[in-house]
Write a protein that holds these residues in place. Structure first.
Motif, PDB file in Angstrom:
ATOM      1  N   ASP A 210       2.989  -5.331 -12.515  1.00 44.97           N
ATOM      2  CA  ASP A 210       4.527  -5.236 -12.085  1.00 44.97           C
ATOM      3  C   ASP A 210       4.865  -3.870 -11.429  1.00 44.97           C
ATOM      4  O   ASP A 210       5.443  -3.746 -10.289  1.00 44.97           O
ATOM      5  N   GLU A 211       4.198  -2.794 -11.705  1.00 47.91           N
ATOM      6  CA  GLU A 211       4.414  -1.480 -11.087  1.00 47.91           C
ATOM      7  C   GLU A 211       3.704  -1.801  -9.480  1.00 47.91           C
ATOM      8  O   GLU A 211       4.502  -1.274  -8.505  1.00 47.91           O
ATOM      9  N   ALA A 212       2.639  -2.440  -9.517  1.00 49.49           N
ATOM     10  CA  ALA A 212       2.267  -2.628  -8.051  1.00 49.49           C
ATOM     11  C   ALA A 212       3.259  -3.706  -7.435  1.00 49.49           C
ATOM     12  O   ALA A 212       3.342  -3.265  -6.040  1.00 49.49           O
ATOM     13  N   VAL A 213       3.612  -4.439  -7.834  1.00 47.90           N
ATOM     14  CA  VAL A 213       4.639  -5.463  -7.134  1.00 47.90           C
ATOM     15  C   VAL A 213       5.917  -4.567  -6.772  1.00 47.90           C
ATOM     16  O   VAL A 213       6.544  -4.744  -5.675  1.00 47.90           O
ATOM     17  N   ASN A 214       6.494  -4.037  -7.579  1.00 42.50           N
ATOM     18  CA  ASN A 214       7.844  -3.076  -7.441  1.00 42.50           C
ATOM     19  C   ASN A 214       7.452  -1.864  -6.272  1.00 42.50           C
ATOM     20  O   ASN A 214       8.160  -1.710  -5.374  1.00 42.50           O
ATOM     21  N   SER A 215       6.144  -1.456  -6.264  1.00 42.01           N
ATOM     22  CA  SER A 215       5.907  -0.528  -5.274  1.00 42.01           C
ATOM     23  C   SER A 215       5.572  -1.119  -4.082  1.00 42.01           C
ATOM     24  O   SER A 215       6.334  -0.539  -2.770  1.00 42.01           O
ATOM     25  N   LEU A 216       5.150  -2.522  -3.858  1.00 45.25           N
ATOM     26  CA  LEU A 216       5.061  -3.167  -2.708  1.00 45.25           C
ATOM     27  C   LEU A 216       6.527  -3.562  -2.160  1.00 45.25           C
ATOM     28  O   LEU A 216       6.814  -3.363  -0.806  1.00 45.25           O
ATOM     29  N   LYS A 217       7.338  -3.939  -3.123  1.00 43.25           N
ATOM     30  CA  LYS A 217       8.787  -4.193  -2.546  1.00 43.25           C
ATOM     31  C   LYS A 217       9.564  -2.986  -1.992  1.00 43.25           C
ATOM     32  O   LYS A 217      10.082  -3.146  -1.054  1.00 43.25           O
ATOM     33  N   LYS A 218       9.200  -1.942  -2.550  1.00 42.54           N
ATOM     34  CA  LYS A 218      10.044  -0.549  -2.078  1.00 42.54           C
ATOM     35  C   LYS A 218       9.314  -0.378  -0.884  1.00 42.54           C
ATOM     36  O   LYS A 218      10.053   0.174   0.184  1.00 42.54           O
ATOM     37  N   ALA A 219       7.967  -0.335  -0.578  1.00 39.44           N
ATOM     38  CA  ALA A 219       7.411  -0.064   0.616  1.00 39.44           C
ATOM     39  C   ALA A 219       7.918  -1.030   1.707  1.00 39.44           C
ATOM     40  O   ALA A 219       8.373  -0.666   2.868  1.00 39.44           O
ATOM     41  N   CYS A 220       8.157  -2.388   1.343  1.00 38.42           N
ATOM     42  CA  CYS A 220       8.899  -3.519   2.312  1.00 38.42           C
ATOM     43  C   CYS A 220      10.061  -2.955   2.786  1.00 38.42           C
ATOM     44  O   CYS A 220      10.654  -3.250   3.914  1.00 38.42           O
ATOM     45  N   GLU A 221      11.040  -2.673   1.698  1.00 40.86           N
ATOM     46  CA  GLU A 221      12.470  -2.258   1.825  1.00 40.86           C
ATOM     47  C   GLU A 221      12.359  -1.086   2.822  1.00 40.86           C
ATOM     48  O   GLU A 221      13.445  -0.995   3.581  1.00 40.86           O
ATOM     49  N   TYR A 222      11.758  -0.088   2.747  1.00 42.56           N
ATOM     50  CA  TYR A 222      12.108   1.395   3.372  1.00 42.56           C
ATOM     51  C   TYR A 222      11.088   1.420   4.690  1.00 42.56           C
ATOM     52  O   TYR A 222      11.046   2.442   5.299  1.00 42.56           O
ATOM     53  N   GLY A 223      10.330   0.374   4.798  1.00 43.71           N
ATOM     54  CA  GLY A 223       9.264   0.250   6.278  1.00 43.71           C
ATOM     55  C   GLY A 223       8.364   1.112   5.901  1.00 43.71           C
ATOM     56  O   GLY A 223       8.032   1.558   7.115  1.00 43.71           O
ATOM     57  N   LYS A 224       7.897   1.481   4.874  1.00 40.72           N
ATOM     58  CA  LYS A 224       6.612   2.469   4.765  1.00 40.72           C
ATOM     59  C   LYS A 224       5.208   1.674   4.961  1.00 40.72           C
ATOM     60  O   LYS A 224       5.012   0.433   4.631  1.00 40.72           O
ATOM     61  N   PRO A 225       4.289   2.111   5.532  1.00 37.73           N
ATOM     62  CA  PRO A 225       4.216   3.273   6.279  1.00 37.73           C
ATOM     63  C   PRO A 225       5.166   3.635   7.546  1.00 37.73           C
ATOM     64  O   PRO A 225       5.592   2.689   8.063  1.00 37.73           O
ATOM     65  N   LYS A 226       5.520   4.720   7.971  1.00 36.88           N
ATOM     66  CA  LYS A 226       6.367   5.007   9.002  1.00 36.88           C
ATOM     67  C   LYS A 226       6.336   4.144  10.326  1.00 36.88           C
ATOM     68  O   LYS A 226       5.132   4.082  10.644  1.00 36.88           O
ATOM     69  N   ASN A 227       7.423   3.867  10.526  1.00 43.09           N
ATOM     70  CA  ASN A 227       7.410   3.071  11.781  1.00 43.09           C
ATOM     71  C   ASN A 227       6.609   1.752  11.823  1.00 43.09           C
ATOM     72  O   ASN A 227       6.203   1.198  12.697  1.00 43.09           O
ATOM     73  N   LYS A 228       6.410   1.314  10.699  1.00 39.61           N
ATOM     74  CA  LYS A 228       5.632  -0.050  10.243  1.00 39.61           C
ATOM     75  C   LYS A 228       6.535  -0.899   9.284  1.00 39.61           C
ATOM     76  O   LYS A 228       6.987  -0.432   8.405  1.00 39.61           O
ATOM     77  N   THR A 229       6.956  -2.176   9.704  1.00 39.03           N
ATOM     78  CA  THR A 229       7.489  -3.221   8.559  1.00 39.03           C
ATOM     79  C   THR A 229       6.481  -4.231   8.470  1.00 39.03           C
ATOM     80  O   THR A 229       5.510  -4.272   9.197  1.00 39.03           O
ATOM     81  N   PHE A 230       6.671  -4.788   7.212  1.00 40.25           N
ATOM     82  CA  PHE A 230       5.860  -5.807   6.614  1.00 40.25           C
ATOM     83  C   PHE A 230       6.761  -7.293   7.157  1.00 40.25           C
ATOM     84  O   PHE A 230       7.793  -7.151   6.704  1.00 40.25           O
ATOM     85  N   SER A 231       5.627  -8.241   7.660  1.00 42.34           N
ATOM     86  CA  SER A 231       6.230  -9.323   8.101  1.00 42.34           C
ATOM     87  C   SER A 231       6.648 -10.202   6.290  1.00 42.34           C
ATOM     88  O   SER A 231       6.003  -9.792   5.597  1.00 42.34           O
ATOM     89  N   LEU A 232       7.282 -11.165   6.807  1.00 41.58           N
ATOM     90  CA  LEU A 232       7.567 -12.059   5.480  1.00 41.58           C
ATOM     91  C   LEU A 232       6.384 -12.644   5.106  1.00 41.58           C
ATOM     92  O   LEU A 232       5.973 -12.707   3.755  1.00 41.58           O
ATOM     93  N   GLY A 233       5.347 -12.906   6.012  1.00 34.28           N
ATOM     94  CA  GLY A 233       4.145 -13.783   5.604  1.00 34.28           C
ATOM     95  C   GLY A 233       3.178 -12.641   4.717  1.00 34.28           C
ATOM     96  O   GLY A 233       2.646 -12.932   3.943  1.00 34.28           O
ATOM     97  N   GLN A 234       3.173 -11.615   5.401  1.00 38.33           N
ATOM     98  CA  GLN A 234       2.612 -10.308   4.824  1.00 38.33           C
ATOM     99  C   GLN A 234       3.073 -10.102   3.311  1.00 38.33           C
ATOM    100  O   GLN A 234       2.010 -10.036   2.283  1.00 38.33           O
ATOM    101  N   ILE A 235       4.213 -10.109   3.165  1.00 35.08           N
ATOM    102  CA  ILE A 235       4.768  -9.830   1.741  1.00 35.08           C
ATOM    103  C   ILE A 235       4.381 -10.887   0.984  1.00 35.08           C
ATOM    104  O   ILE A 235       3.953 -10.753  -0.361  1.00 35.08           O
ATOM    105  N   GLN A 236       4.599 -12.476   1.360  1.00 34.11           N
ATOM    106  CA  GLN A 236       3.929 -13.434   0.407  1.00 34.11           C
ATOM    107  C   GLN A 236       2.713 -13.399   0.331  1.00 34.11           C
ATOM    108  O   GLN A 236       2.312 -13.718  -0.836  1.00 34.11           O
ATOM    109  N   ILE A 237       1.897 -12.992   1.113  1.00 31.60           N
ATOM    110  CA  ILE A 237       0.309 -13.037   0.913  1.00 31.60           C
ATOM    111  C   ILE A 237       0.057 -11.977  -0.373  1.00 31.60           C
ATOM    112  O   ILE A 237      -0.700 -12.102  -1.204  1.00 31.60           O
TER     113      ILE A 237
END
Length: 120
Positions: A6-33
């Motif tokens: 659960d912590e890993a999923v939450n961390s992933l969601k936060k990273a996706c929300e805030y565009g971490k790492p800097k200057n990179k965003t995750f695509s919807l496909g990457q998030i789903q995978i």
């Protein structure tokens, strides 16, 4: 740093929300995978084990007071006089006898948080 699933999923969601790492965003496909991978890992390493409340209660009593091998011995040989002073495990009569069921019990023994109480 060790994460629960659960912590890993939450961390992933936060990273996706805030565009971490800097200057990179995750695509919807990457998030789903990533979510699929986490779900598969959770199923393999932290599966949910369903028990009734009475099964959970007696199971946790054994976990607190004895060893897993003793629990299995009592479960597999309920009429053995050597185990007669131990609490009754008849609530597990419908549990079945198979390697997979013993694996589920061991998973629950190792991580009781994965026990889900179901109706009796």
């Amino acid at each position: 740093m060790a994460y629960t699933f659960d912590e890993a999923v939450n961390s992933l969601k936060k990273a996706c929300e805030y565009g971490k790492p800097k200057n990179k965003t995750f695509s919807l496909g990457q998030i789903q995978i990533a979510n699929v991978i986490v779900d598969l890992l959770r199923e393999e390493y932290a599966p949910t084990i369903e028990m009734t409340q009475s099964q959970k209660d007696v199971f946790l009593f054994y976990k607190k007071m004895t060893w897993f091998s003793l629990f299995l011995s009592k479960l597999n040989e309920p009429d053995n006089q050597e185990f007669s002073t131990l609490p009754d495990l008849s609530s597990f009569d419908n549990w079945g006898v198979s390697k997979e069921r013993e694996n589920e019990l061991m998973q629950a023994w190792l991580n009781p948080k994965n026990i889900k109480v179901i109706d009796e």
